[in-house]
Design an enzyme around this catalytic site. Structure first.
Site, PDB file in Angstrom:
ATOM      1  CB  CYS A   1      -0.951  -0.005   1.190  1.00  0.00           C
ATOM      2  SG  CYS A   1      -0.150  -0.171   2.804  1.00  0.00           S
TER       3      CYS A   1
ATOM      4  CG  HIS B   1      -4.013   0.524   4.624  1.00  0.00           C
ATOM      5  ND1 HIS B   1      -3.452  -0.325   3.686  1.00  0.00           N
ATOM      6  CD2 HIS B   1      -5.076   1.108   3.998  1.00  0.00           C
ATOM      7  CE1 HIS B   1      -4.150  -0.266   2.560  1.00  0.00           C
ATOM      8  NE2 HIS B   1      -5.123   0.610   2.726  1.00  0.00           N
TER       9      HIS B   1
END
Length: 520
Positions: free
Chosen positions: A168, A471
């Site tokens: 990510c 994330h």
């Protein structure tokens, strides 16, 4: 790493009928039935969940080792070890005995064959599912692909990026750069370079570092990825070819652990800059820059050699001014930069949200002021005064001598305290339009006020508590609309939502005359 246990652990046939039905990324753990992070054992083809779910894949390996502690172990027990498994989503391979990801293969190439078989199963399941859903969407006048914008119907043309296993950080940076129009257009207009021929021509394959392919081009794979992101496809693009090149030329990012998005961005820009300087396959990419009339010579800032599109777009110049407090000697130094790393002032670090009532909200202006304010260096940073002939106490101040076309601001949210790297979760208010940088210039009186204004183009956000976890997602504007990029998922959003984000990296582009003048 090169794993020595593959020959004794990879025993299943690539087209084994023992595999479960459905798409591999949705397979369920045979113990807890969780479909999160499924891993398949390459010895017996059983499916278990990863260590960050319930850890049944690791327990499967540990249980298989118990008979091996017996001195009367059989030859079969000694040979079959259940040590190697494959991620059913990213197709990465892991060995529990080595406790590391595997990059080599068996002599018969069984790992790659299993990988390709799982990929085929995934594609077949996806095609069948898409065919089933197509009829449901055919008669729908308004679906997830369409949105009313200013009274007219417009298609969402943005494409997501598939997560290849904690990638990510890479996806957020790629989506942000793809929305820097001048930067993105330069790469998309480059001529294609054919890197593969013969049997592999036109085929998309999953690579391992043991394949020994040295004919890799970061510029070419970066170009292909940018071209894929705005073709209007509703299917997420898988950047495995780009990731393979990154593994080859950036050893720090090998493996599938979480990485720092800012560090990755700097490595990516630096390597793009170096490759553009040298060209690829004998073709100088810098020649294209010379022909691009929109990037004038006066806009170029050289970093490590000749100018490229990287330095022409992101390059600025800082003046570092140091004054000796003993004799008053002044030292000036000019340093090129591609981004500015800003501290969040300590007095704001307890404020976690925009609406929190305790004290004023930290603004981007506070961070910029902290960066450019006069600072007295502490005892660990004594300045070597050439006049005093020894290290002395001194002050330091930064001025911006030249502003870049794209101003990249990195908020330093991760700090080392003792043995831990903690995150500063403070909300920092930032403008979407009209960021005024004039007061931070070395000679503001010689600058056109319009050239000192910037509009926000993209924001990278880190969700979570640590740099090695959490994330990354990104917000970016394209043709007047804001999008939220969360790996393979792309959604339309609004300015209010973007303004509430806890920014980690901000990309500002030169202000357009038609935009408003909301000053910082």
């Amino acid at each position: 790493m090169e794993c020595p246990h593959l020959s004794s652990s990879v025993c299943i046939a690539p087209d084994s009928a023992k595999f479960p039905n459905g798409s591999p990324s949705s397979w369920c753990c045979s113990v807890c039935r969780s479909n999160k992070s499924p891993w398949v054992c390459l010895t017996c083809s059983s499916v278990h969940c990863g260590r960050y779910v319930n850890g049944h894949a690791k327990k499967h390996y540990e249980d298989a080792q118990i008979p091996l502690t017996n001195h009367k172990k059989s030859e079969k027990q000694e040979k079959i070890q259940h040590t190697v498994c494959m991620d059913c989503s990213s197709y990465s391979t892991y060995c529990y005995r080595c406790d590391d990801f595997v990059v080599n293969d068996t002599k018969l190439g069984l790992v790659q064959k299993v990988r390709e078989h799982l990929q085929n199963l995934e594609n077949s399941a996806y095609t069948a599912d898409r065919h089933r859903k197509r009829k449901l969407l055919e008669n729908s006048s308004l679906n997830s692909k369409l949105l009313k914008v200013n009274g007219s119907t417009a298609a969402i043309c943005a494409t997501g990026l598939r997560n290849l296993g904690n990638t990510c950080f890479m996806n957020a940076i790629l989506q942000s750069l793809s929305n820097i129009e001048q930067f993105c257009c330069y790469f998309k207009e480059l001529p294609a370079v054919e890197l593969r021929n013969g049997k592999t021509a036109g085929r998309r394959t999953y690579h391992t570092r043991s394949q020994g392919d040295t004919s890799v081009s970061l510029v070419e794979e970066f170009r292909k990825t940018l071209c894929a992101l705005w073709q209007g496809s509703q299917t997420a693009f898988s950047p495995e070819s780009l990731f393979y090149v990154i593994w080859k030329i950036m050893p720090n990012f090998r493996g599938y652990q979480q990485q720092d998005a800012h560090e990755f961005m700097r490595y990516l820009l630096d390597h793009l800059h170096l490759e553009l300087q040298g060209g690829f396959n004998g073709v100088s990419r810098s020649a294209v820059l010379q022909e691009n009339s929109t990037l004038s010579a006066s806009s170029k800032c050289c970093v490590n050699g000749a100018s490229t599109v990287v330095t022409a777009i992101f390059g600025g110049i800082l003046q570092n001014e140091v004054n000796c407090l003993i004799c008053g000697t002044e030292s000036r130094k000019f340093d090129p930069f591609l981004d500015l790393s800003l501290d969040i002032p300590s007095q704001f670090r307890s404020k976690r949200s925009k609406n929190q009532e305790n004290g004023p909200v930290c603004s981007l202006r506070d961070c910029l002021r902290s960066f450019t304010d006069l600072e007295e260096l502490d005892e660990t940073e004594l300045y070597m005064c050439h006049k005093c002939k020894k290290k002395q106490k001194s002050t330091k101040k930064f001025w911006i001598q030249k502003l870049p076309k794209v101003l990249c601001l990195h908020l330093k949210r991760f700090h080392w305290t003792a043995y831990l790297r903690n995150k500063v979760d403070t909300y920092v208010e930032f403008p979407l339009r009209g960021l005024d940088m004039k007061c931070y210039l070395l000679e503001p009186e010689n600058s056109d006020p319009e050239n000192c204004l910037y509009d926000l183009a993209a924001v990278v956000v880190h969700h979570g508590s640590g740099v090695g976890s959490g994330h990354y997602t990104a917000y970016a504007t394209h043709e007047g609309r804001w999008f939220h990029f969360n790996d393979s998922t792309v959604t339309l959003t609004d300015e209010e939502t973007v303004g509430k984000a806890k920014a980690y990296i901000l990309f500002y582009v030169e202000h357009q005359a038609r935009a408003g003048s909301e000053k910082l």
